[in-house]
Design an enzyme around this catalytic site. Structure first.
Site, PDB file in Angstrom:
ATOM      1  N   ARG A  73       0.831  -1.204   0.000  1.00  0.00           N
ATOM      2  CA  ARG A  73       0.000   0.000   0.000  1.00  0.00           C
ATOM      3  C   ARG A  73       0.864   1.252   0.000  1.00  0.00           C
ATOM      4  O   ARG A  73       2.069   1.194   0.214  1.00  0.00           O
ATOM      5  CB  ARG A  73      -0.902   0.015   1.239  1.00  0.00           C
ATOM      6  CG  ARG A  73      -0.099  -0.010   2.523  1.00  0.00           C
ATOM      7  CD  ARG A  73      -0.869   0.421   3.728  1.00  0.00           C
ATOM      8  NE  ARG A  73      -0.114   0.164   4.948  1.00  0.00           N
ATOM      9  CZ  ARG A  73       0.903   0.886   5.381  1.00  0.00           C
ATOM     10  NH1 ARG A  73       1.322   1.932   4.681  1.00  0.00           N
ATOM     11  NH2 ARG A  73       1.546   0.586   6.496  1.00  0.00           N
ATOM     12  N   GLY A  74       0.196   2.390  -0.175  1.00  0.00           N
ATOM     13  CA  GLY A  74       0.882   3.659   0.019  1.00  0.00           C
ATOM     14  C   GLY A  74       1.003   3.963   1.504  1.00  0.00           C
ATOM     15  O   GLY A  74       0.482   3.247   2.350  1.00  0.00           O
ATOM     16  N   GLY A  75       1.709   5.033   1.834  1.00  0.00           N
ATOM     17  CA  GLY A  75       1.844   5.444   3.215  1.00  0.00           C
ATOM     18  C   GLY A  75       3.056   4.843   3.890  1.00  0.00           C
ATOM     19  O   GLY A  75       3.882   4.179   3.272  1.00  0.00           O
ATOM     20  N   HIS A  80      -1.701  -2.453  13.396  1.00  0.00           N
ATOM     21  CA  HIS A  80      -3.011  -3.092  13.454  1.00  0.00           C
ATOM     22  C   HIS A  80      -3.059  -3.986  14.687  1.00  0.00           C
ATOM     23  O   HIS A  80      -2.050  -4.589  15.076  1.00  0.00           O
ATOM     24  CB  HIS A  80      -3.263  -3.956  12.219  1.00  0.00           C
ATOM     25  CG  HIS A  80      -3.297  -3.197  10.936  1.00  0.00           C
ATOM     26  ND1 HIS A  80      -4.140  -2.140  10.709  1.00  0.00           N
ATOM     27  CD2 HIS A  80      -2.575  -3.347   9.789  1.00  0.00           C
ATOM     28  CE1 HIS A  80      -3.958  -1.668   9.492  1.00  0.00           C
ATOM     29  NE2 HIS A  80      -3.006  -2.380   8.920  1.00  0.00           N
ATOM     30  N   SER A 145      -6.152   5.842  10.079  1.00  0.00           N
ATOM     31  CA  SER A 145      -5.049   5.772   9.122  1.00  0.00           C
ATOM     32  C   SER A 145      -5.583   5.250   7.800  1.00  0.00           C
ATOM     33  O   SER A 145      -6.449   4.364   7.780  1.00  0.00           O
ATOM     34  CB  SER A 145      -3.947   4.841   9.645  1.00  0.00           C
ATOM     35  OG  SER A 145      -3.463   5.281  10.889  1.00  0.00           O
ATOM     36  N   GLY A 147      -4.237   4.016   3.819  1.00  0.00           N
ATOM     37  CA  GLY A 147      -3.185   3.730   2.834  1.00  0.00           C
ATOM     38  C   GLY A 147      -3.791   2.887   1.733  1.00  0.00           C
ATOM     39  O   GLY A 147      -4.326   1.801   2.002  1.00  0.00           O
ATOM     40  N   CYS A 176       3.012   6.676  10.725  1.00  0.00           N
ATOM     41  CA  CYS A 176       2.660   7.566   9.604  1.00  0.00           C
ATOM     42  C   CYS A 176       3.801   8.502   9.205  1.00  0.00           C
ATOM     43  O   CYS A 176       3.577   9.518   8.548  1.00  0.00           O
ATOM     44  CB  CYS A 176       1.424   8.398   9.948  1.00  0.00           C
ATOM     45  SG  CYS A 176       0.073   7.446  10.656  1.00  0.00           S
TER      46      CYS A 176
END
Length: 209
Positions: A73-75, A80, A145, A147, A176
């Site tokens: 993913r991005g970010g 989690h 958050s 992403g 982040c």
């Protein structure tokens, strides 16, 4: 926001890497028009996930015993764990729609869901040269958050809302890409949070059933 009904999948605790395998299958099905736009709501056991731009110095000390898993993913780094509602969005974008456009819609839908739950929240624009402020914030603290990425016009990954879980792991790494960020939860802000109510409210705001 446009009318965009989603098919809802719900699970409880799913191992992160197993979830990535299933998400890849869902994305392929959507790319092949074998399934409708989908929201998958679930939670994960404790895990840190890191994007391609995550700095080594932002990682947690291994002695804490929480796995660190690379993700597509991005970010940057996120956490989690139980008590956090994760939503994976497998959505085919429109002809003139990019993933950043859709992320803005996701932010606004989550702001609306939190408002229904009694928690005022906002999305933020990123000032030039600053770390991305993608996500949702309340009273200066970050509560969601986000992403995401897109491949062949279909999105994957999604968002994570801190509902009523332990926030301590957020303090063991740099979340982040922002060393000063203060991560919060619905329970911290409101004094209590019913997970099932949050899940149902989020599903409704995403027109997911």
């Amino acid at each position: 926001m446009q009318n965009r009904p989603l098919t809802l999948i719900q699970d409880d605790l799913v191992d992160y890497e197993k979830a990535m395998e299933r998400m890849a299958d869902l994305v392929q099905e959507r790319q092949d028009d074998m399934r409708p736009d989908t929201l998958w709501l679930l939670s994960h056991p404790k895990v840190y996930t890191v994007g391609r731009r995550t700095l080594t110095e932002h990682l947690p000390d291994p002695s804490h015993g929480i796995p660190v898993v690379p993700t597509g993913r991005g970010g940057q780094l996120t956490y989690h764990g139980p008590g956090q509602l994760v939503g994976y969005l497998i959505v085919k974008l429109g002809p003139n729609e990019g993933v950043v456009d859709y992320i803005r819609e996701v932010e606004l839908r989550l702001v609306a869901a939190l408002g229904v739950l009694g928690l005022p929240a906002e999305r933020r624009d990123t000032p030039p040269g600053s770390e991305l402020l993608t996500g949702v914030w309340t009273s200066g603290r970050k509560i969601v958050s986000i992403g995401m990425r897109a491949s062949k016009a279909v999105t994957s990954h999604g968002f994570a809302i801190n509902v009523n879980g332990d926030l301590t792991p957020w303090d063991l790494a740099v979340a982040c890409g922002m060393p000063e960020v203060d991560m919060t939860s619905i329970a911290r802000e409101l004094g209590d949070a019913d997970f099932d109510t949050v899940r149902a409210t989020v599903a409704k705001e995403f027109q997911a059933s």
